[in-house]
Design a protein around this motif. Structure first.
Motif: not given
Length: 466
Positions: A121-125
């Motif tokens: 669901w996207g990059t971490p953070g």
């Protein structure tokens, strides 16, 4: 005729077919003349063939290394030598989980910056903020920003209404918490069926006990103003009066009970005091007329419609212990005056306190000990025998009542000197009638007789034995 020297360039596929055999002896001796090889009818210099073989071998080694150790970043220089860029080799398992490009190109970083792949669901953070509405969007609506979204609950129809509310009311008869019922009804979209809540509650209470009818009156009173209005309450009693001919089939006492509900509602202030006057001379149904007459009589007795606390009688475990003791004492005194065993049994069952029946056994035995004649002795014996045979009083309650008498007989003996002998006689009669068991009879305490000085005890009395 001389053969012209031509330099022909061949493809890598043709180079792989070349023989890897060592050169001829003339070439090793370093002859001055240039050696030529004929390929497909063309003469190619030996120097070009040698370089092509070296490049082909280097490419084969590169392919083997790249397929075995993908991602190590090996490269080939211009002269065919393999160069290492210092990347640590990975294991076969790590190679499968490696998300870097396997083409040997790039900086070795994960694809899409680590934001790609299945279930990602996207990059971490990364934190997704509320997306702002674009005014230039063709689908933009001016009223879109002012929209309020909420859950819509469809109104209940008649069939779903009865199916949903019946378990709620039956559960209320167990816990007696009106606030919980009110919260559950607020979560439902009753719609135009609000007036049916008192109708359903009264219909279920007609088939229940007196305590259930008392709880139903409290429920209707607490729901008025929060879930239903006074208009809904009047509408519900109008429907009950119309349905009385059908309710009588299941509950023969329905007209009298509905009249009591009407009187209680008027006393609680949730029904207008002129409600009954509006039906004068307009009622053709016999059952409805009987219900209204019953309500009129009760309201006239209570002096202007004050709250009727004992409309349904004293019953249920919600009554105080002091009140229950008083009711049992009055029950026994009325029985001794009338001698009607069935009426006493009915009154005891209407109290609806089977866990407190030991109090009746205790009070009955104490009345026998305090009486002076045989009439009370026989009447109490007949009452206990009837209650035992009809299973109104269980064995456990009978045992607890007698054990309470056994424990308090020393104090009773201070007021009634002959209580020990009367108790022994009464216990023996109860055992012969099958009311108590032999172990319970053997627990009956007895008072020892006096001994004389001549027997060597100094005139002291024998201790009480149990």
């Amino acid at each position: 005729m001389e053969v012209e020297k031509e330099h022909i360039y061949i493809t890598p596929t043709e180079l792989e077919n070349l023989s890897d055999a060592p050169f001829s002896g003339d070439e090793e001796n370093g002859g001055s003349e240039e050696q030529k090889t004929e390929i497909n009818g063309n003469w190619i210099p030996a120097t070009s063939i040698t370089e092509a073989k070296i490049n082909a071998k280097a490419k084969r080694r590169l392919r083997k290394n790249s397929s075995r150790d993908s991602g190590r970043g090996d490269s080939v220089s211009d002269n065919g030598e393999t160069l290492k860029i210092g990347v640590v080799p990975t294991s076969p398992k790590g190679k499968l989980l490696d998300r870097r490009s396997r083409s040997g190109k790039g900086r070795g970083l994960p694809k899409k910056g680590g934001a790609g792949g299945k279930g990602v669901w996207g990059t971490p953070g990364q934190v997704y903020d509320v997306e702002e509405v674009d005014i230039k969007d063709p689908n933009y609506d001016d009223d879109q920003e002012n929209c309020v979204y909420e859950t819509v609950v469809l109104p209940l129809d008649e069939r779903a209404f009865e199916k949903t509310l019946t378990p709620i009311i039956q559960e209320y008869f167990e816990h007696g918490d009106t606030n919980e019922v009110s919260e559950m009804l607020k979560n439902l979209n009753l719609g135009e069926m609000k007036y049916s809540v008192p109708v359903l509650a009264v219909s279920l209470a007609l088939e229940g006990k007196a305590s259930h009818r008392e709880m139903t009156s409290k429920l209707i009173s607490d729901l008025c103003g929060t879930v239903v209005s006074k208009t809904d309450v009047e509408k519900s009693f109008d429907r009950l009066l119309k349905e009385l001919p059908e309710l009588v089939l299941d509950s023969p006492r329905a007209p009298q009970l509905v009249g009591q509900f009407i009187a209680r509602a008027v006393g609680d202030g949730i029904l207008s005091s002129t409600y009954i006057d509006g039906y004068k001379g307009t009622v053709d149904c016999v059952q409805a007329r009987a219900a209204l007459d019953r309500a009129t009589v009760l309201l006239s007795v209570t002096k202007g419609g004050k709250r009727i606390d004992n409309m349904w009688g004293a019953g249920g475990g919600q009554q105080s212990v002091k009140h229950l003791v008083k009711e049992i004492d009055m029950l026994l005194k009325e029985y001794l005056l009338s001698g009607d065993v069935l009426e006493a049994e009915r009154c005891l069952q209407e109290l609806e306190v089977p866990h407190f029946h030991h109090e009746l056994v205790y009070e009955a035995v104490v009345m026998v000990l305090e009486s002076t004649g045989e009439k009370t002795f026989k009447m109490i014996l007949d009452l206990l025998k009837s209650l035992w045979r009809s299973s109104v009083i269980t064995m456990d309650q009978m045992k607890r009542g007698y054990e309470r008498v056994y424990c308090e007989i020393p104090d009773i003996n201070l007021d009634v000197p002959h209580s020990y002998s009367v108790l022994e006689r009464f216990v023996e009669e109860c055992f012969q009638a099958g009311i108590i068991s032999k172990p319970l009879r053997d627990l009956c305490p007895s008072r020892g007789r006096k001994r004389f000085v001549s027997e060597g005890d100094g005139g002291r009395l024998k201790l009480e034995s149990y």
